[in-house]
Design a protein around this motif. Structure first.
Motif, PDB file in Angstrom:
ATOM      1  N   VAL A   1      -2.612 -19.749   2.619  1.00  0.00           N
ATOM      2  CA  VAL A   1      -1.285 -19.313   3.059  1.00  0.00           C
ATOM      3  C   VAL A   1      -1.093 -17.830   2.761  1.00  0.00           C
ATOM      4  CG1 VAL A   1       1.206 -19.575   2.683  1.00  0.00           C
ATOM      5  CG2 VAL A   1      -0.254 -21.603   2.862  1.00  0.00           C
ATOM      6  N   ASN A   2      -1.536 -17.383   1.607  1.00  0.00           N
ATOM      7  CA  ASN A   2      -1.395 -15.966   1.258  1.00  0.00           C
ATOM      8  C   ASN A   2      -2.165 -15.063   2.212  1.00  0.00           C
ATOM      9  OD1 ASN A   2       0.373 -15.962  -0.948  1.00  0.00           O
ATOM     10  ND2 ASN A   2      -1.234 -16.537  -2.376  1.00  0.00           N
ATOM     11  N   HIS A   3      -3.347 -15.502   2.637  1.00  0.00           N
ATOM     12  CA  HIS A   3      -4.151 -14.682   3.556  1.00  0.00           C
ATOM     13  C   HIS A   3      -3.715 -14.858   5.014  1.00  0.00           C
ATOM     14  CE1 HIS A   3      -6.974 -14.682   0.054  1.00  0.00           C
ATOM     15  NE2 HIS A   3      -7.181 -13.453   0.479  1.00  0.00           N
ATOM     16  N   TRP A   4      -3.284 -16.039   5.377  1.00  0.00           N
ATOM     17  CA  TRP A   4      -2.770 -16.396   6.706  1.00  0.00           C
ATOM     18  C   TRP A   4      -3.658 -15.865   7.842  1.00  0.00           C
ATOM     19  CZ3 TRP A   4       0.731 -20.110   7.311  1.00  0.00           C
ATOM     20  CH2 TRP A   4       1.184 -20.375   8.613  1.00  0.00           C
ATOM     21  N   GLN A   5      -4.819 -16.445   7.916  1.00  0.00           N
ATOM     22  CA  GLN A   5      -5.728 -16.190   9.029  1.00  0.00           C
ATOM     23  C   GLN A   5      -5.947 -17.504   9.766  1.00  0.00           C
ATOM     24  OE1 GLN A   5      -9.293 -14.356   7.540  1.00  0.00           O
ATOM     25  NE2 GLN A   5      -8.233 -12.490   6.890  1.00  0.00           N
ATOM     26  N   VAL A   6      -5.664 -17.511  11.065  1.00  0.00           N
ATOM     27  CA  VAL A   6      -5.683 -18.734  11.859  1.00  0.00           C
ATOM     28  C   VAL A   6      -6.828 -18.654  12.856  1.00  0.00           C
ATOM     29  CG1 VAL A   6      -4.321 -20.249  13.341  1.00  0.00           C
ATOM     30  CG2 VAL A   6      -3.172 -18.836  11.619  1.00  0.00           C
ATOM     31  N   ASP A   7      -7.643 -19.712  12.926  1.00  0.00           N
ATOM     32  CA  ASP A   7      -8.763 -19.681  13.852  1.00  0.00           C
ATOM     33  C   ASP A   7      -8.307 -19.992  15.276  1.00  0.00           C
ATOM     34  OD1 ASP A   7      -8.597 -22.460  14.183  1.00  0.00           O
ATOM     35  OD2 ASP A   7     -10.229 -22.888  12.792  1.00  0.00           O
ATOM     36  N   GLU A   8      -9.242 -19.970  16.215  1.00  0.00           N
ATOM     37  CA  GLU A   8      -8.888 -20.135  17.626  1.00  0.00           C
ATOM     38  C   GLU A   8      -8.310 -21.518  17.916  1.00  0.00           C
ATOM     39  OE1 GLU A   8     -12.310 -19.264  19.951  1.00  0.00           O
ATOM     40  OE2 GLU A   8     -12.290 -17.117  19.479  1.00  0.00           O
ATOM     41  N   GLY A   9      -8.618 -22.482  17.084  1.00  0.00           N
ATOM     42  CA  GLY A   9      -8.109 -23.826  17.273  1.00  0.00           C
ATOM     43  C   GLY A   9      -6.759 -24.064  16.620  1.00  0.00           C
ATOM     44  N   GLY A  10      -6.222 -23.044  15.942  1.00  0.00           N
ATOM     45  CA  GLY A  10      -4.931 -23.177  15.298  1.00  0.00           C
ATOM     46  C   GLY A  10      -4.989 -23.608  13.848  1.00  0.00           C
ATOM     47  N   ARG A  11      -6.192 -23.732  13.304  1.00  0.00           N
ATOM     48  CA  ARG A  11      -6.346 -24.185  11.933  1.00  0.00           C
ATOM     49  C   ARG A  11      -6.293 -22.992  10.978  1.00  0.00           C
ATOM     50  NH1 ARG A  11     -10.144 -29.176  10.292  1.00  0.00           N
ATOM     51  NH2 ARG A  11      -9.804 -29.186   8.056  1.00  0.00           N
ATOM     52  N   LEU A  12      -5.580 -23.151   9.875  1.00  0.00           N
ATOM     53  CA  LEU A  12      -5.506 -22.100   8.869  1.00  0.00           C
ATOM     54  C   LEU A  12      -6.845 -21.988   8.158  1.00  0.00           C
ATOM     55  CD1 LEU A  12      -3.350 -20.139   7.730  1.00  0.00           C
ATOM     56  CD2 LEU A  12      -2.942 -21.828   5.925  1.00  0.00           C
TER      57      LEU A  12
END
Length: 233
Positions: free
Chosen positions: A220-231
């Motif tokens: 959550v602190n880094h908040w990087q989301v992949d192409e599929g929407g997964r954190l």
């Protein structure tokens, strides 16, 4: 620190720039020894622990029903299916993102992943900052075995029927998955367990919960989301 629950607040108390965390679970059999809302309990436990650690994060009431058709051979299971779950998640996201800066679904049931991924991809396509994350334990057994039993012993010990501990099918999930998908969980495990709950303990559950909480807090602190929407981790 006490988790800030959305349901406890009046609307003027909801701050701008908030991240809303929505646990997603299921109502499905978890063997003869665990409650049917186990997945919801696990998702809420992890989400609550994360909200307690982070600022500007709110805990929403859970989405308690999921896509659990594979468990419908057992009494107590209530599934709303993939399409209905996807629609619910999309509408929650559209509404919450009118005021929340971000929305995170914390998922406790593997069978929800398909609906979650589709819903989150759509919400992100529409321009909303939404992601999902799954409460997965590397190396853990699949369903109602030692992993989930330990987690529930740590968080809700009074709900575990310890005298009913019994192994289910213990073969690797990859081996039984085709039959499970074609028929049901009951076709491969008469007692509904995929694993072996014997040896589960509250100490192991607390350790697993702490690791899940740490992983999700960092994500959550880094908040990087992949192409599929997964954190991402």
């Amino acid at each position: 620190m006490i988790a800030t629950a959305l349901g406890d607040l009046a609307w003027p108390d909801v701050a701008d720039g908030t991240t809303l965390v929505v646990p997603v679970g299921s109502v499905e059999q978890h063997g003869p020894h665990l409650p049917v809302d186990t997945d919801t309990r696990v998702a809420v436990s992890v989400a609550t622990a994360v909200v307690e650690r982070l600022d500007h994060v709110l805990l929403a009431p859970p989405v308690a029903y999921g896509a659990s058709g594979e468990h419908e051979g057992f009494p107590g299971t209530v599934s709303i299916g993939h399409a209905a779950l996807e629609a619910v998640l999309v509408e929650i996201g559209r509404s919450a993102c009118r005021w929340a800066a971000r929305l995170l679904y914390v998922n406790g049931h593997g069978g929800n992943a398909e609906a979650l991924a589709r819903a989150v991809r759509l919400l992100r396509y529409e321009g909303r900052d939404v992601a999902y994350w799954c409460c997965e334990v590397p190396g853990g057994d699949a369903h109602a075995g030692r992993t989930e039993t330990s987690l529930v012993l740590a968080s809700h010990p009074w709900s575990v029927r310890v005298k009913r501990f019994a192994p289910g099918v213990t073969e690797p999930l990859a081996k039984i998955l085709p039959l499970l998908r074609a028929n049901s969980v009951r076709s491969v495990s008469p007692n509904g367990v995929l694993g072996d709950p014997r040896g589960a303990s509250p100490d192991e559950g607390r350790d697993l919960l702490a690791k899940l909480t740490e992983r999700l807090s960092c994500a959550v602190n880094h908040w990087q989301v992949d192409e599929g929407g997964r954190l991402r981790p």
